[in-house]
Design a protein around this motif. Sequence first.
Motif, short mmCIF file in Angstrom:
data_model
loop_
_atom_site.label_atom_id
_atom_site.label_comp_id
_atom_site.label_asym_id
_atom_site.label_seq_id
_atom_site.Cartn_x
_atom_site.Cartn_y
_atom_site.Cartn_z
N ILE A 120 66.74 61.21 31.43
CA ILE A 120 67.60 61.61 29.94
C ILE A 120 68.35 60.44 29.99
O ILE A 120 68.98 60.03 28.53
N PHE A 121 69.53 59.45 30.05
CA PHE A 121 70.15 58.93 30.45
C PHE A 121 69.16 56.97 30.42
O PHE A 121 70.30 56.41 30.54
N HIS A 122 68.10 57.19 30.78
CA HIS A 122 67.36 55.86 30.93
C HIS A 122 68.08 55.22 32.32
O HIS A 122 67.92 54.00 32.33
N LEU A 123 68.36 55.79 33.17
CA LEU A 123 68.46 54.97 34.85
C LEU A 123 67.33 54.35 35.24
O LEU A 123 66.92 55.25 36.54
N GLU A 124 66.86 53.78 35.35
CA GLU A 124 65.86 52.98 35.80
C GLU A 124 66.32 52.72 37.36
O GLU A 124 65.13 53.24 38.29
N THR A 125 66.89 52.46 37.43
CA THR A 125 67.29 51.53 39.31
C THR A 125 67.11 53.45 39.59
O THR A 125 66.67 53.23 40.90
N PHE A 126 68.31 54.12 39.46
CA PHE A 126 68.38 55.61 39.67
C PHE A 126 67.08 56.64 39.80
O PHE A 126 67.23 56.29 40.86
N GLY A 127 66.48 55.76 39.12
CA GLY A 127 64.79 56.26 38.92
C GLY A 127 64.36 56.23 40.09
O GLY A 127 62.97 56.77 40.25
N LEU A 128 64.42 54.77 40.59
CA LEU A 128 63.49 54.37 41.85
C LEU A 128 63.88 54.67 43.08
O LEU A 128 62.72 55.17 43.92
N VAL A 129 65.38 55.23 43.14
CA VAL A 129 65.82 55.97 44.29
C VAL A 129 65.13 56.94 44.75
O VAL A 129 65.57 57.26 45.29
N ASN A 181 53.59 65.06 43.07
CA ASN A 181 54.77 64.06 43.01
C ASN A 181 54.61 63.16 44.68
O ASN A 181 55.55 62.04 44.08
N ILE A 182 54.33 62.99 45.22
CA ILE A 182 53.97 61.38 45.50
C ILE A 182 53.46 60.66 44.64
O ILE A 182 53.85 59.97 45.13
N PHE A 183 52.52 60.85 44.43
CA PHE A 183 51.25 60.03 43.96
C PHE A 183 52.49 59.55 42.52
O PHE A 183 52.82 58.42 42.07
N LEU A 184 52.99 60.14 41.85
CA LEU A 184 53.54 59.74 40.55
C LEU A 184 55.47 58.66 41.14
O LEU A 184 55.11 57.68 40.59
N SER A 185 55.56 59.80 42.26
CA SER A 185 56.24 58.60 42.81
C SER A 185 55.84 56.76 42.89
O SER A 185 56.96 56.10 42.66
N LEU A 186 55.33 57.12 43.92
CA LEU A 186 54.81 55.56 44.54
C LEU A 186 54.21 54.36 43.33
O LEU A 186 54.44 53.69 43.40
N MET A 187 53.31 55.54 42.78
CA MET A 187 53.44 54.68 41.34
C MET A 187 54.86 53.93 40.53
O MET A 187 54.85 52.31 40.52
N ASN A 188 55.52 54.81 40.68
CA ASN A 188 57.62 54.06 40.00
C ASN A 188 57.60 52.59 41.08
O ASN A 188 58.09 52.36 39.92
N LEU A 189 57.91 53.60 42.42
CA LEU A 189 58.73 52.21 43.44
C LEU A 189 57.23 51.40 43.11
O LEU A 189 58.00 50.48 42.99
N LEU A 190 56.14 51.07 43.09
CA LEU A 190 55.55 50.11 43.38
C LEU A 190 55.15 49.56 41.61
O LEU A 190 54.90 47.98 41.72
N GLY A 191 55.75 49.86 40.85
CA GLY A 191 55.62 49.65 39.19
C GLY A 191 56.56 49.25 38.42
O GLY A 191 56.49 48.99 37.44
N GLY A 192 57.72 49.97 39.43
CA GLY A 192 59.15 50.03 38.47
C GLY A 192 59.43 48.57 38.26
O GLY A 192 59.91 48.36 37.17
N ARG A 193 59.28 47.79 39.01
CA ARG A 193 59.91 46.84 39.52
C ARG A 193 59.54 45.29 38.36
O ARG A 193 60.23 44.78 37.84
N ARG A 194 58.17 46.26 38.06
CA ARG A 194 57.18 44.65 37.92
C ARG A 194 57.39 45.18 35.87
O ARG A 194 56.57 44.49 35.11
N ARG A 195 57.65 46.38 35.18
CA ARG A 195 57.18 47.18 34.13
C ARG A 195 58.73 45.94 33.42
O ARG A 195 59.82 45.41 33.50
#
Length: 226
Positions: free
Chosen positions: A161-170, A212-226
């Motif tokens: 909702i608040f577009h908190l990318e770093t918090f989303g990685l946590v 949920n593990i798969f989606l979360s790992l995609m977010n963790l592995l790809g989040g810093r590069r997006r």
Amino acid sequence: MDLQQSWQGASEGTRSRIDFVRSVYLWLMGGFAVAALGALSAPVVGKALISVAGGFWHWILFGVQFGSLMFASAVSRRRPLNRLAYGLFTYISGTIAGIVALIVAQGAGFTPVFMAFGLTGVVFMTLTITVFVSKKDFSFLRNFVIVGIAVMFFGGLAAAIFHLETFGLVISGVAVIACSAKLLWDTSAMLRTNDFGDPAGFALSLFVSLYNIFLSLMNLLGGRRR
């Protein structure tokens, strides 16, 4: 005579449990197959949703997914309705996973997607083997799992909702840990239950954790590069 009857009863109980566990994993593999079909249809579904719903497409898809999950949980013992509900939920989940994979790939390539898929398989195999070999009761993780999933759900909503990318990685890190613990809990419960009438329910629970593990790992592995 009593000893022979006891042995026969134990043998029949063991066969029933083996059949039940086999049924659970057959349901789970079927869910993966349907989810793969959903992932293949993700580009088409994604474009259609965006054209119809605009910027609210992801909330609509999330609402449909949540509703299908509740429906699948409610009818998990009702044949053949449970097959329809389970297939619907896994198809929608596969579609969402496919859309997320495409979004990650646009910013970071497909490497994080493949890595997340492989790591999810490693987590699943490792935790499953751990439970089968140790024969340990992991029900003591119940409170940890409940708190972790609550943090994952509400934290994920806040991050979206608040577009908190770093918090989303946590939150993604919390989701991997909480859902891994739930895999341990559900697998040990599957091996200990005396109720063999709900393989679809167990498969649904395992599928949700792996999803949920798969989606979360995609977010963790790809989040810093997006």
